[in-house]
Design a protein around this motif. Structure first.
Motif: not given
Length: 402
Positions: A228-231, A261-266, A271-273
């Motif tokens: 999450x820090x990297x994101x 694809x690894x179904x992460x947390x909300x 962040x990825x989106x």
């Protein structure tokens, strides 16, 4: 109550509790009187109450509370920092500082005011310049998890030392260090804090190597916090368009899709989106997005299933793809994986704003000739699509002059 102290408002509290109230919760008033209570105000030991508590413990067969040590002061910390100059004492002294930071909030505040965060960053910089993974490096990075670096100090450090980001990039690439995942996770946390507070001129000088190391950490595995820090680092970097190309060239789009694809947390998906929406604003980013066979299906699945923020970012990405990459193959895939059906539902939704619904409607209208008669969409969606097109035609005719 283990260590009673009296505030300037005349109320006695346990030291740990009132320091947590002041330093962690950032309150500036007395909990009882609600009068102003600055965090740098004196907390006077209440010796009479402490003796009463100790006497009560003795009388009732309870383990007596020891007389507390005097609180840490700035001069003690400065003495420890002075001892850091001796290479033989560095590891011992950094561990001592870490222990002090872990004890209570007041110690953290004292360490920060004495310049410990700056000293640890300069220690990291020295290790980088020597090219040596000193034993104190892991402890220094761990200590910085307890003590935050003030914003003004970060800006000053970056202005005086242009290799600070290079040193963190170096740590992220050091796989041979003991406990490498922990070290890299702590380095990523520090990088996130620095990037979020860096000036625009620093953000415009980020190097490709930094993004390559961030992608390497994501690709090879790290802790959940490290990911999450990297994101967060990438989100901050996205505010400068020149960084998009470097991120795309480091394989960011592909890695972000793999994370999803690894179904992460909300919070991770949001962040990825956010990052994908920025990267798909450039042609290379869209090309990398479409090169992943699961990209459009993944984006479609996320609509309605995570949060309104994700819906907004997903529709924006679909809009960019629809506008600039609408090949027959892409349009057919959007039908087959259910994108068109999701967009039809979104336009009819009562839970989304006008802007997002208009964006979805715009995508549907722009490719109506291909999609509205497709056998891959349900009869219900096809019926809605037909009405949507009829309404658009009526609107056009109504606006034309007689």
């Amino acid at each position: 109550m283990k260590e009673p102290v009296t505030t300037v408002t005349g109320i006695t509290y346990d030291r740990d509790s009132i320091e947590h109230w002041l330093f962690t919760n950032k309150n500036t008033t007395c909990p009882i009187t609600r009068h102003p209570l600055p965090k740098d105000s004196d907390l006077t030991p209440n010796h009479n109450l402490l003796r009463l508590i100790q006497a009560w413990c003795t009388q009732n067969g309870i383990h007596s509370i020891p007389t507390p040590k005097p609180p840490l002061n700035k001069f003690q910390v400065l003495k420890i920092l002075k001892d850091l100059k001796d290479p033989k004492l560095q590891l011992i002294k950094i561990k001592e500082l870490k222990l002090l930071a872990s004890q209570n909030e007041r110690n953290k505040e004292c360490l920060q005011q004495a310049g410990v965060p700056k000293a640890m960053i300069l220690f990291l910089l020295t290790c980088f310049r020597k090219g040596q993974l000193d034993k104190g490096l892991e402890e220094a990075l761990s200590l910085l998890q307890f003590v935050d670096v003030p914003e003004e100090e970060i800006k000053l450090l970056l202005a005086e030392n242009d290799q600070i980001l290079d040193s963190l990039t170096w740590v992220l690439g050091c796989d041979e260090v003991e406990n490498s995942i922990t070290v890299q996770s702590h380095a990523m946390t520090l990088l996130k804090r620095i990037i979020k507070k860096a000036s625009s001129s620093v953000m415009e000088r980020l190097k490709p190597e930094l993004f390559e190391m961030v992608m390497k950490v994501l690709r090879c595995g790290t802790s959940h916090q490290g990911m999450n820090d990297a994101l967060h680092v990438m989100v901050s970097a996205c505010h400068r368009g020149r960084n998009w190309i470097m991120m795309v060239e480091s394989g960011a789009v592909f890695e972000l899709i793999e994370i999803e694809l690894g179904t992460p947390e909300k919070s991770t998906t949001e962040l990825t989106m956010e990052i994908l929406a920025h990267l798909c604003s450039c042609a290379n980013g869209r090309a990398q997005f479409l090169s992943h066979k699961g990209a459009i299906a993944l984006l479609t699945e996320r609509i309605f299933t995570v949060s309104p923020v994700v819906d907004d970012r997903a529709v924006l990405i679909l809009s960019l793809v629809s506008m600039f990459c609408a090949t027959p193959v892409v349009l057919q895939e959007m039908v087959e994986v259910g994108t068109v059906s999701k967009l039809c539902r979104l336009v009819q939704s009562d839970h989304h704003g006008t802007y997002l619904k208009d964006k979805a409607r715009e995508i549907l209208k722009s490719h109506a000739d291909v999609w509205k008669y497709s056998p891959c969409i349900s009869d219900r969606d096809r019926s809605f699509y037909a009405r949507l097109c009829e309404m658009e035609c009526h609107s056009i005719h109504s606006s034309m002059p007689n």
